[in-house]
Design an enzyme around this catalytic site. Structure first.
Site, PDB file in Angstrom:
ATOM      1  N   GLU A  41      18.237 -24.661  -6.238  1.00 11.82           N
ATOM      2  CA  GLU A  41      18.060 -23.257  -5.474  1.00 11.82           C
ATOM      3  C   GLU A  41      16.965 -22.926  -5.298  1.00 11.82           C
ATOM      4  O   GLU A  41      15.988 -23.218  -6.210  1.00 11.82           O
ATOM      5  CB  GLU A  41      18.836 -22.272  -6.395  1.00 11.82           C
ATOM      6  N   LYS A 112      25.192 -18.023  -0.329  1.00 17.88           N
ATOM      7  CA  LYS A 112      25.538 -17.695  -1.830  1.00 17.88           C
ATOM      8  C   LYS A 112      26.545 -16.419  -1.915  1.00 17.88           C
ATOM      9  O   LYS A 112      25.871 -15.306  -1.206  1.00 17.88           O
ATOM     10  CB  LYS A 112      24.234 -17.538  -2.463  1.00 17.88           C
ATOM     11  N   CYS A 154      24.036 -21.317  -8.152  1.00 18.97           N
ATOM     12  CA  CYS A 154      23.630 -21.002  -9.300  1.00 18.97           C
ATOM     13  C   CYS A 154      24.543 -20.032 -10.123  1.00 18.97           C
ATOM     14  O   CYS A 154      25.431 -20.437 -10.648  1.00 18.97           O
ATOM     15  CB  CYS A 154      22.064 -20.380  -9.300  1.00 18.97           C
TER      16      CYS A 154
END
Length: 274
Positions: A41, A112, A154
């Site tokens: 990321e 995301k 993440c």
């Protein structure tokens, strides 16, 4: 079976410095036979909200994406940019993963879904990702020569519903580019990855940031590849560097045949709006 590579980085706010490091590592992995490489990321820009806004590019446009595409084509490998800031048509910015094929073509992307808005007992203390980025709205599974790859980033790893949805959509492998904090990484990183692997019976390919970054941020590292039985087959605990491992879908098939979790499941997953 295909060799998957991971680059573990200590990215900063300057994209060109990050790209210089990434290029060197990608060339090394290509020489080791990697067919697809996963990066962390924020691998191209890891800084403040102003840094992300300054370097955000429209999807499929801009110098950063052009450089990565050219490198993927030059080396003949697939490259997953774990995330970079992408500007939407309405001006909003998303934290977006980009998958380039070995011809430098953008094969898919993922915005995301889960924003890291939390309080952590570390030097940085307060994290408010939604102040900079808009959350994504869709799950993504991309068909590749190496299997169907589910995309996540993440903080997503804390939400098993997303991973169940990726499995339902046919994922064989799930990538988890990350910048886990040192505090949360020490407590939960390996635990979560192994749990998601066991639940979905997918390979987990998790590329992490490591070390000290801007604004007193410190990340955990421990990039790893986890098999569908929950075993860690490769791990780089600390430092920047690369790792490589074989991802064998025959193992996935055997595990899924012997323990057919999808057939036994009593609940299905529905995505909630917002």
């Amino acid at each position: 079976m295909a060799k998957f590579g991971i680059v573990q980085m200590t990215s900063g706010a300057d994209p060109q410095t990050n790209l210089k490091h990434l290029k060197m590592k990608l060339k090394g992995l290509q020489l080791q036979g990697a067919k697809l490489v996963v990066t962390p990321e924020n691998c191209l820009v890891f800084g403040s909200s102003d840094d992300y806004r300054a370097h955000a590019e429209y999807l499929g446009e801009g110098p950063l994406q052009a450089e990565v595409a050219a490198l993927a084509k030059q080396l003949g490998i697939w490259v997953l940019i774990g995330s970079m800031p992408v500007r939407q048509l309405d001006g909003a910015i998303t934290s977006t993963a980009l998958l380039f094929d070995d011809q430098g073509q953008l094969q898919g992307h993922y915005d995301k879904l889960h924003m890291f808005d939390v309080e952590i007992d570390d030097a940085h203390h307060s994290y408010r990702e939604s102040d900079t980025f808009r959350a994504g709205r869709e799950t993504k599974v991309i068909t590749t020569p190496f299997g169907n790859i589910g995309l996540s980033i993440c903080y997503d790893v804390r939400f098993p519903q997303l991973y169940a949805a990726l499995r339902e959509q046919g994922a064989d492998i799930i990538v988890v580019p990350a910048a886990f904090t040192k505090v949360t990484g020490k407590a939960h990183w390996e635990l979560l990855l192994r749990a998601r692997a066991v639940e979905t019976q997918c390979w987990m390919v998790a590329a992490a940031q490591w070390g000290e970054h801007n604004d007193q941020r410190e990340t955990w590292g421990h990039s790893m590849i986890v098999d569908p039985w929950g075993q860690v087959v490769a791990c780089q605990q600390q430092g920047t560097g690369v790792m490589i491992a074989d991802v064998d879908l025959d193992l996935s098939k055997a595990i899924r045949t012997n323990m057919p979790l999808v057939e036994h499941a009593k609940f299905s997953v529905q995505q909630r709006e917002g």
